[in-house]
Design a protein around this motif. Structure first.
Motif, PDB file in Angstrom:
ATOM      1  N   LYS A  15       0.921  -1.106  -0.162  1.00  0.00           N
ATOM      2  CA  LYS A  15      -0.008  -0.004  -0.033  1.00  0.00           C
ATOM      3  C   LYS A  15       0.852   1.177  -0.059  1.00  0.00           C
ATOM      4  CE  LYS A  15      -3.804  -1.755   2.724  1.00  0.00           C
ATOM      5  NZ  LYS A  15      -4.617  -1.567   3.935  1.00  0.00           N
ATOM      6  N   GLN A  16       0.150   2.462  -0.301  1.00  0.00           N
ATOM      7  CA  GLN A  16       0.736   3.607   0.178  1.00  0.00           C
ATOM      8  C   GLN A  16      -0.298   4.327   0.816  1.00  0.00           C
ATOM      9  OE1 GLN A  16       3.709   5.296  -0.833  1.00  0.00           O
ATOM     10  NE2 GLN A  16       4.425   3.251  -1.164  1.00  0.00           N
ATOM     11  N   ASN A  32      -3.804   5.831   0.186  1.00  0.00           N
ATOM     12  CA  ASN A  32      -3.785   6.435  -1.102  1.00  0.00           C
ATOM     13  C   ASN A  32      -3.938   5.309  -2.327  1.00  0.00           C
ATOM     14  OD1 ASN A  32      -3.500   9.148  -0.311  1.00  0.00           O
ATOM     15  ND2 ASN A  32      -1.362   8.785  -0.413  1.00  0.00           N
ATOM     16  N   PHE A  33      -3.440   4.145  -2.025  1.00  0.00           N
ATOM     17  CA  PHE A  33      -3.181   3.063  -2.997  1.00  0.00           C
ATOM     18  C   PHE A  33      -3.020   1.648  -2.494  1.00  0.00           C
ATOM     19  CE2 PHE A  33      -0.625   0.491  -5.656  1.00  0.00           C
ATOM     20  CZ  PHE A  33      -1.187   0.439  -6.958  1.00  0.00           C
ATOM     21  N   GLY A 188       3.056  10.812   2.021  1.00  0.00           N
ATOM     22  CA  GLY A 188       1.713  10.118   1.438  1.00  0.00           C
ATOM     23  C   GLY A 188       0.928  11.223   0.951  1.00  0.00           C
ATOM     24  N   LYS A 189       1.144  12.783   1.200  1.00  0.00           N
ATOM     25  CA  LYS A 189       0.531  13.608   0.719  1.00  0.00           C
ATOM     26  C   LYS A 189       0.892  13.954  -0.785  1.00  0.00           C
ATOM     27  CE  LYS A 189      -0.585  14.966   5.326  1.00  0.00           C
ATOM     28  NZ  LYS A 189      -0.718  16.130   6.355  1.00  0.00           N
ATOM     29  N   HIS A 216       6.371  14.875  -5.434  1.00  0.00           N
ATOM     30  CA  HIS A 216       5.359  14.831  -6.313  1.00  0.00           C
ATOM     31  C   HIS A 216       5.694  15.438  -7.601  1.00  0.00           C
ATOM     32  CE1 HIS A 216       4.656  19.029  -5.592  1.00  0.00           C
ATOM     33  NE2 HIS A 216       3.565  19.089  -6.363  1.00  0.00           N
ATOM     34  N   SER A 238       3.568   7.545  -2.991  1.00  0.00           N
ATOM     35  CA  SER A 238       2.507   7.855  -3.348  1.00  0.00           C
ATOM     36  C   SER A 238       2.471   8.423  -4.982  1.00  0.00           C
ATOM     37  CB  SER A 238       1.653   8.543  -2.603  1.00  0.00           C
ATOM     38  OG  SER A 238       1.145   7.887  -1.577  1.00  0.00           O
ATOM     39  N   PHE A 243       2.641   3.279  -8.069  1.00  0.00           N
ATOM     40  CA  PHE A 243       1.452   3.214  -7.052  1.00  0.00           C
ATOM     41  C   PHE A 243       0.202   4.213  -7.241  1.00  0.00           C
ATOM     42  CE2 PHE A 243       5.762   2.240  -5.039  1.00  0.00           C
ATOM     43  CZ  PHE A 243       5.557   0.889  -4.708  1.00  0.00           C
ATOM     44  N   GLY A 245       0.481   7.053  -8.800  1.00  0.00           N
ATOM     45  CA  GLY A 245       0.812   8.453  -8.984  1.00  0.00           C
ATOM     46  C   GLY A 245       1.336   8.790 -10.327  1.00  0.00           C
TER      47      GLY A 245
END
Length: 256
Positions: A15-16, A32-33, A188-189, A216, A238, A243, A245
């Protein structure tokens, strides 16, 4: 500066999550995922592309049924890419050999070393001896409180009294091979990196350090290069297309 891949496992799934949302009660987290592939699939991908030095994090509390599910994902994945992947989550002096014998290059530790809000020097000496200094990564994950960043423990839920400073790195460096720093409030954001953390890491010399949290965009990666003076490695969770993104794995894997 190089890209370090990751595999995060929660409730037995890759996961993320949003790092600051993790709670032991009910094994909850803002997700998130969730991958439909297992940890071994990712380990084999990283092996194919020669991406050593990544990390695998078990996000459940050691001793829980969910942690056992995490282990069932993690141990076979370590054997897929032996001597190339680090692992953290529930690691202590007594079980470090379990992970190293399964194929981990390093074990990653936070909570075993930081207890009751302070550095437990006896535990630090024990884990450094049990794993071997050359196989130990200290995770100095941090969260901001006031103007300072404090090291946090217990799956990022509890603040210690230890402020992240150059002096702390100098004190701990004789016991370990590398440092991993999750900027938890950004984790994670996918909303940008924590500049003050990177500026601190960029002042360190002669230490191997990996930053995680908030990446990001390619602009963020360039900022890591600039603020980290080219010395800070990075991991993307993320925001990576593996994952869900936007950042292409095929581009990031060229950062070696």
């Amino acid at each position: 500066m190089r890209f370090r891949p990751c595999i995060d496992i929660h409730n037995g799934k890759v996961k993320q999550i949003v790092g600051g949302s993790l709670q032991d009660e009910g094994n909850q987290a803002k997700v998130n995922f969730t991958s439909d592939k297992d940890a071994a699939w990712y380990a084999n991908l990283y092996k194919r592309d020669g991406l050593s030095g990544g990390h695998m994090i078990l996000l459940n509390k050691a001793g829980s049924a969910e942690y056992e599910q995490d282990l069932r994902q993690a141990l076979p994945a370590l054997s897929c890419f032996k001597g190339a992947c680090q692992i953290g989550g529930g690691v202590c002096a007594k079980n470090a050999s379990l992970f190293l014998n399964a194929g981990a290059s390093h074990v990653i530790v936070t909570s075993y070393v930081f207890q009751n809000g302070r550095i437990n020097w006896e535990h630090l000496r024990q884990i450094s001896k049990a794993a071997g200094k050359e196989h130990l990564v200290l995770d100095l994950s941090c969260r901001r409180k006031g103007k300072d960043y404090y090291i946090v423990t217990d799956r990022w839920q509890n603040f210690t009294e230890v402020i992240l400073t150059e002096a702390v790195f100098e004190q701990l460096a004789p016991y370990c091979d590398e440092f991993l720093i999750h900027a938890v409030d950004a984790e994670g954001k996918a909303a940008g990196v924590e500049d003050p953390v990177l500026e601190l890491l960029g002042r360190l010399k002669g230490l191997t350090v990996t930053y995680a949290g908030g990446i990001h965009s390619m602009e963020d990666i360039e900022k890591i290069r600039r603020l980290g003076n080219g010395r800070v490695d990075f991991t993307v969770g993320s925001a990576l297309d593996l994952f869900g993104g936007p950042l292409p794995y095929d581009i990031l894997k060229t950062f070696r």
